[in-house]
Design an enzyme around this catalytic site. Structure first.
Site, mmCIF file in Angstrom:
data_model
loop_
_atom_site.group_PDB
_atom_site.id
_atom_site.type_symbol
_atom_site.label_atom_id
_atom_site.label_comp_id
_atom_site.label_asym_id
_atom_site.label_seq_id
_atom_site.Cartn_x
_atom_site.Cartn_y
_atom_site.Cartn_z
ATOM 1 N N THR A 195 4.796 -0.851 19.061
ATOM 2 C CA THR A 195 4.233 -0.049 17.983
ATOM 3 C C THR A 195 2.942 -0.667 17.461
ATOM 4 O OG1 THR A 195 6.460 0.618 17.364
ATOM 5 C CG2 THR A 195 4.744 1.001 15.753
ATOM 6 N N GLU A 234 7.823 8.092 13.752
ATOM 7 C CA GLU A 234 8.019 7.404 12.480
ATOM 8 C C GLU A 234 8.876 8.235 11.528
ATOM 9 O OE1 GLU A 234 6.957 4.399 11.886
ATOM 10 O OE2 GLU A 234 5.145 4.006 13.049
ATOM 11 N N GLU A 260 8.593 1.209 6.711
ATOM 12 C CA GLU A 260 8.309 2.116 7.823
ATOM 13 C C GLU A 260 8.139 3.556 7.341
ATOM 14 O OE1 GLU A 260 7.721 1.590 10.912
ATOM 15 O OE2 GLU A 260 8.553 -0.341 11.484
ATOM 16 N N HIS A 265 6.647 -6.903 11.168
ATOM 17 C CA HIS A 265 8.028 -6.584 11.530
ATOM 18 C C HIS A 265 8.394 -7.217 12.878
ATOM 19 C CE1 HIS A 265 7.481 -2.682 8.969
ATOM 20 N NE2 HIS A 265 7.627 -3.770 8.227
ATOM 21 N N HIS A 303 4.704 4.931 6.852
ATOM 22 C CA HIS A 303 3.877 5.220 8.031
ATOM 23 C C HIS A 303 3.923 6.702 8.373
ATOM 24 C CE1 HIS A 303 4.725 0.796 9.396
ATOM 25 N NE2 HIS A 303 4.059 0.872 8.260
ATOM 26 N N GLU A 326 8.810 -3.137 18.051
ATOM 27 C CA GLU A 326 7.802 -3.396 17.028
ATOM 28 C C GLU A 326 6.500 -3.890 17.648
ATOM 29 O OE1 GLU A 326 7.966 -2.593 13.867
ATOM 30 O OE2 GLU A 326 10.017 -1.882 14.007
ATOM 31 N N ASP A 371 1.462 -3.832 9.558
ATOM 32 C CA ASP A 371 2.873 -3.783 9.160
ATOM 33 C C ASP A 371 3.771 -4.042 10.360
ATOM 34 O OD1 ASP A 371 2.510 -3.282 6.485
ATOM 35 O OD2 ASP A 371 3.284 -1.230 6.524
ATOM 36 N N GLU A 372 3.486 -3.353 11.469
ATOM 37 C CA GLU A 372 4.324 -3.474 12.655
ATOM 38 C C GLU A 372 4.291 -4.895 13.217
ATOM 39 O OE1 GLU A 372 6.210 -1.186 12.905
ATOM 40 O OE2 GLU A 372 5.285 0.784 12.735
ATOM 41 N N TRP A 410 0.842 -1.187 0.000
ATOM 42 C CA TRP A 410 0.000 0.000 0.000
ATOM 43 C C TRP A 410 0.882 1.244 0.000
ATOM 44 C CZ3 TRP A 410 0.742 3.426 3.946
ATOM 45 C CH2 TRP A 410 1.295 2.942 5.139
#
Length: 368
Positions: free
Chosen positions: A205, A111, A149, A238, A152, A202, A234-235, A68
């Site tokens: 987050t 971020e 990242e 990760h 974000h 992570e 996403d986090e 995305w």
């Protein structure tokens, strides 16, 4: 990257000369005991993990064409319906309270300081991107992680700008201050420290963005809830990568990994943005942490839950083989730490609840 409550934070002092810097480094190494200077056999551990990393870590990075992008979630200024989209966007943001914008701004600022985070990841020689374009799995992951990242901060920055609810110049100054000040997260040049830290960071987050998603949903902004939820996903991915690395280190070198885990827990994991400044409030990060805790976005209890999650995830209590006396002492410390922290959590919570309203330059000095 994102939130970790600043339970304890003390940046290294500025040293005046090269000679005193050398003395300071030697004393720091003696004090810490676990240094960034790895013995040859430790270096070989990371070399031996490279093939494993290609198959177990790199697949967790998404290809650019399947990722995305920030524009997928925001009004399109090139479309004829932009003003209609934007007006609907503005209408949704009206229901969001000031404290929510403070937390979202703090997360975004964190971020946006990504250049310094990639520098930290590249510090340990064992996993460094030596050329800036290395094909080692550690370097490939580091660049892919940073690129993911980066979106974000871009997305949240544009969202907050379009909302019109913040003094964006003050926000932008905070970003510049944070990048210029650099970072002190206590990992030295030790890759064991680094991967333990990033596992915690992570997960924190993920929790923070998941909670901002829930709050956005409660305030009626479904699109913002989707944005925060997407970042949280996403986090989480990760977190999986870094958790796998530490799990593998426990398999290959349990004694060193256990000692390093105890070292990081004694130092306490802090948010990478604990040095944030806005040019006005010298205690900006502490005040931001109070609001994050008060809104339930990230609390001391979340920190404790993360610790206990990893104690279970890495089977800390069940590790018996390969531990020295020092390793067993570290194991005992880590396994009992959660319970000890819970005993002081209530006092910390009361301090947050009773804190006076705080003005933030990010929201035109309004108090929350």
């Amino acid at each position: 990257m994102g939130v970790l409550l600043n339970i304890c934070s003390s940046p290294f002092p500025v040293v005046a000369s090269a000679a005193s810097t050398s003395i300071s480094k030697v004393n720091h190494i003696r004090k810490v005991g676990v240094t960034g200077v790895m013995a040859p056999q430790k270096i070989e551990i990371f070399k031996s993990m490279e093939e494993w990393g290609k198959h177990n870590i790199l697949p967790l990075a998404k290809p650019v064409e399947k990722s995305w992008q920030p524009t997928d979630f925001l009004p399109d200024p090139s479309s004829e319906g932009f003003m209609e989209e934007y007006n609907a966007f503005k209408e949704r943001t009206r229901e969001l309270p000031d404290e929510y914008f403070v937390v979202l701004a703090g997360d975004m600022i964190t971020e946006e300081a990504l250049p310094t985070y990639q520098t930290l990841v590249n510090r340990p020689d064992e996993v460094a991107d030596e050329t800036g374009h290395s094909e080692s799995p550690w370097a490939v992951w580091s660049r892919a992680w940073t690129a993911e990242e980066n979106r974000h901060g871009d997305l949240l920055n544009k969202y907050l700008y379009l909302s019109g609810k913040l003094d964006m110049r003050q926000v932008e100054k905070t970003i510049q201050y944070l990048i210029a000040l650099g970072q002190d997260i206590g990992t030295e040049k030790n890759p064991y420290h680094l991967f333990i830290y990033t596992s915690f960071q992570e997960r924190a987050t993920f929790i923070s963005h998941a909670n901002t998603a829930k709050l956005a949903q409660q305030h009626g902004d479904k699109q913002l809830a989707q944005i925060c939820g997407t970042i949280a996903a996403d986090e989480k991915r990760h977190e999986t990568a870094y958790t796998r690395i530490v799990d593998k280190l426990f398999e290959l070198d349990p004694d060193e990994t256990m000692s390093c885990l105890a070292h990081m827990m004694k130092r306490k994991i802090t948010m990478p943005a604990h040095l944030m400044r806005d040019g006005r409030d010298p205690h900006l990060f502490q005040h931001f942490s109070v609001v994050a805790s008060r809104t339930g976005v990230y609390t001391v209890m979340d920190y404790i839950n993360i610790l206990e999650h990893f104690v279970e995830k890495w089977n800390i209590e069940k590790i018996t083989a390969g531990l020295s006396d020092k390793g067993r002492e570290a194991q005992d410390y880590v396994c009992k730490l959660g319970e000890r922290l819970r005993k002081v959590e209530e006092r910390a919570h009361q301090r947050v609840v009773q804190a006076d309203p705080i003005p933030f330059s990010w929201i035109f000095d309004r108090k929350v």
